[in-house]
Structures are given as C-alpha cells and as structure tokens.
Design a protein around this motif. Structure first.
Motif, mmCIF file in Angstrom:
data_model
loop_
_atom_site.group_PDB
_atom_site.id
_atom_site.type_symbol
_atom_site.label_atom_id
_atom_site.label_comp_id
_atom_site.label_asym_id
_atom_site.label_seq_id
_atom_site.Cartn_x
_atom_site.Cartn_y
_atom_site.Cartn_z
ATOM 1 N N TYR A 166 0.845 -1.190 0.000
ATOM 2 C CA TYR A 166 0.000 0.000 0.000
ATOM 3 C C TYR A 166 0.882 1.242 0.000
ATOM 4 O O TYR A 166 1.648 1.470 0.946
ATOM 5 C CB TYR A 166 -0.914 0.010 1.226
ATOM 6 N N ARG A 167 0.750 2.029 -1.047
ATOM 7 C CA ARG A 167 1.642 3.175 -1.204
ATOM 8 C C ARG A 167 1.479 4.187 -0.079
ATOM 9 O O ARG A 167 2.461 4.705 0.439
ATOM 10 C CB ARG A 167 1.391 3.850 -2.550
ATOM 11 N N TRP A 168 0.229 4.467 0.335
ATOM 12 C CA TRP A 168 0.008 5.487 1.360
ATOM 13 C C TRP A 168 0.604 5.073 2.694
ATOM 14 O O TRP A 168 1.132 5.911 3.427
ATOM 15 C CB TRP A 168 -1.468 5.806 1.483
ATOM 16 N N LEU A 169 0.541 3.774 3.010
ATOM 17 C CA LEU A 169 1.176 3.299 4.240
ATOM 18 C C LEU A 169 2.690 3.440 4.160
ATOM 19 O O LEU A 169 3.346 3.881 5.112
ATOM 20 C CB LEU A 169 0.805 1.834 4.491
ATOM 21 N N LYS A 170 3.249 3.058 3.011
ATOM 22 C CA LYS A 170 4.700 3.137 2.850
ATOM 23 C C LYS A 170 5.176 4.585 2.924
ATOM 24 O O LYS A 170 6.209 4.875 3.548
ATOM 25 C CB LYS A 170 5.102 2.518 1.511
ATOM 26 N N GLU A 171 4.437 5.491 2.328
ATOM 27 C CA GLU A 171 4.875 6.885 2.333
ATOM 28 C C GLU A 171 4.774 7.507 3.721
ATOM 29 O O GLU A 171 5.581 8.369 4.074
ATOM 30 C CB GLU A 171 4.069 7.687 1.309
ATOM 31 N N ILE A 172 3.805 7.090 4.512
ATOM 32 C CA ILE A 172 3.780 7.539 5.903
ATOM 33 C C ILE A 172 5.024 7.056 6.627
ATOM 34 O O ILE A 172 5.680 7.803 7.361
ATOM 35 C CB ILE A 172 2.508 7.035 6.620
ATOM 36 N N GLY A 173 5.369 5.784 6.416
ATOM 37 C CA GLY A 173 6.545 5.219 7.069
ATOM 38 C C GLY A 173 7.839 5.902 6.676
ATOM 39 O O GLY A 173 8.715 6.122 7.513
ATOM 40 N N THR A 174 7.964 6.276 5.407
ATOM 41 C CA THR A 174 9.195 6.924 4.956
ATOM 42 C C THR A 174 9.316 8.357 5.439
ATOM 43 O O THR A 174 10.381 8.968 5.301
ATOM 44 C CB THR A 174 9.293 6.904 3.420
ATOM 45 N N HIS A 175 8.235 8.904 6.003
ATOM 46 C CA HIS A 175 8.280 10.267 6.533
ATOM 47 C C HIS A 175 8.323 10.294 8.057
ATOM 48 O O HIS A 175 8.118 11.347 8.668
ATOM 49 C CB HIS A 175 7.088 11.077 6.020
#
Length: 285
Positions: free
Chosen positions: A223-232
């Motif tokens: 899930y892209r939105w989950l991954k992008e939260i994690g990378t921030h």
C-alpha cells in the motif's frame, strides 16, 4: 522630595529583564547539575562509535574471504557506508538524545522547579528558546562527533583492503551530516513529548513508540500510502540519507528523494519546537 524616572514609580526597584545569554547560562547550570543526563549522552556516543568500529572490524574477515558467488548473482561488494554508519548506532543516539530532551522538560515539572523558573522569567517563550538552543546544540555536537569519528575511523581501517571511502565521495558527506542531524531532531521530539505528558515513564515510552514502533506499522510496498507515511517518520529519513549511491541498497518502492528526506527531518524538528512552545505557554504549571 522624591524623584521618579520614566517607566519607574517612586521607590520602585524593578530588576532589568534577563538577557537571553543569562537564560542560556541558567539552562546550562540546570543541565550540568544533573550529571546523569549528560553522562548518558556521552556514554551513548562512545558506545555508538564502538558499535560502528566493531561492526567493520568483524567484517574484515568477510572482506578478505568473501562468500562464494551464487549462480546468477553479481560479485560480492562491501559497502563501507552502510556498515560504518550503522542503524544500531543511529538508533542508540536517537533514544539517548530524545531521552535527554524529554528529561530537561518533564524533570522541571516533576520537581516543581518550573514554577521558580517562570516566576523569575515570565516570558515562557524565551525560556523554551534557551532550552531548545542548548539541548539542540549539545546533541547536534554529539551527533557530529559520532558520525565523523565513526566514518573516518572505519574507513581508515578499510584503507588497507582498498574498499575505504573518502568524505568527498558521492553520498558520503550527506550520510555523515544526515547521521548527525537526526540526533538533535530526536532531542527536540523528546522535549515535545516531555512538555505534553510531563511524566518520565510516559514520555520515554512515547518516544520509543514514535521512533521505533511506528515504523514497523508502516512497512512493506503493498500500500503506497502506508509506505509513504513510514518513509516520513523520523528514523526513516536518516536511513534514506545514509544510503550509498554506489550500492544496490534501496528503501524499496515509493522511496523518498534525498531532498524530501531533508525536508521531512527539518519539519519534524520545527513541529517539535512549535508543540513544546505552544504547550508550555498555554498550560498551567
């Protein structure tokens, strides 16, 4: 016959407002009086350097005798940047700095010293600004010492194996600065949590949650939105900044850019300061 001066009534003895340097000196005295706090940071710095140096020293055997090449796989290459600025050392410095930042805030509330501080200096923003500058400066120095000593020490060890790096090589200076910068950012996050919770256990547990538990909940590439939260999240930014451009290591799909990671790291620091100032100004002591 009595006389008066502008801005002062007869017989008044108003003291001049404290200068910002006076506030810095007062915060330094408070910090220095709690020996356990700066000794923890100093010990964590030494241990972090030892972790990096020991990791590379252990790897010398594998460099001299690399593992057999698997069919269809590229030849084994050693990444001095990944091993020389390890995630374990970075996490150790993050938790030590974050704990120091939290203690400087909730410690005053626990002991009641904050009442004396604000009675002497009603300008709460100035007090917090002095705390931020002092703690941020000390932890930034500690982070820079650890990253610089680790980088140059391990690469001096690797020079005889002809795999060492120079700080002028692509990505190296960025990695050293990124490794150092996350330390004061975590200290500021700790201050914000200390101001919000005003309790030792709750502040430290929340710090561990934000820095180490939350990233586990936002991994994977499905899930892209989950991954992008994690990378921030804070610790993810230093992972991106310390990646060697010459290696095959990546953060997987949806990885942030270098600029994005710098902006995210700075945003965490600014947000932590804003939260600390807002909470301390508005809440009673």
């Amino acid at each position: 016959m009595s006389t008066t001066t502008p801005g002062r009534t007869a017989g008044s003895t108003a003291d001049p407002a404290p200068r910002f340097l006076d506030l810095l000196a007062a915060e330094w005295i408070k910090l220095r009086s709690l020996r356990s706090t700066y000794w923890v940071l100093a010990l964590a710095s030494l241990v972090a350097i030892a972790v990096d140096v020991n990791a590379v020293h252990t790897d010398l055997t594998y460099i001299d005798h690399p593992p057999p090449r698997m069919p269809g796989q590229p030849p084994y290459t050693y990444d001095p940047l990944f091993h020389g600025l390890s995630g374990i050392a970075s996490d150790l410095m993050a938790i030590a700095a974050g704990s120091l930042g939290a203690i400087t805030v909730f410690g005053e509330y626990t002991t009641g010293l904050i009442r004396t501080t604000f009675a002497a200096v009603p300008d709460r923003r100035a007090v917090i600004a002095a705390k931020v500058l002092l703690i941020g400066g000390i932890t930034a120095l500690a982070g820079l010492v650890v990253s610089t000593v680790s980088f140059f020490t391990v690469n001096a060890m690797l020079a005889s194996r002809h795999v060492g790096l120079s700080v002028t090589d692509d990505g190296c200076l960025r990695a050293v600065l990124g490794f150092a910068a996350i330390v004061p950012v975590c200290a500021l996050i700790g201050m914000a949590l200390g101001a919000l919770l005003r309790h030792a256990t709750a502040s430290i547990v929340s710090l561990v949650l934000v820095l180490f538990i939350l990233p586990m909940l936002f991994g994977g590439d499905r899930y892209r939105w989950l991954k992008e939260i994690g990378t921030h999240l804070p610790t993810a930014t230093v992972q991106r900044l310390t990646i060697n451009p010459a290696s095959t290591a990546t953060m997987g799909k949806y990885a942030p850019s270098v600029l994005d990671s710098w902006i995210t790291m700075g945003a965490w620091g600014v947000a932590a300061v804003v939260v600390t100032v807002a909470v301390v100004r508005r809440r009673d002591v």
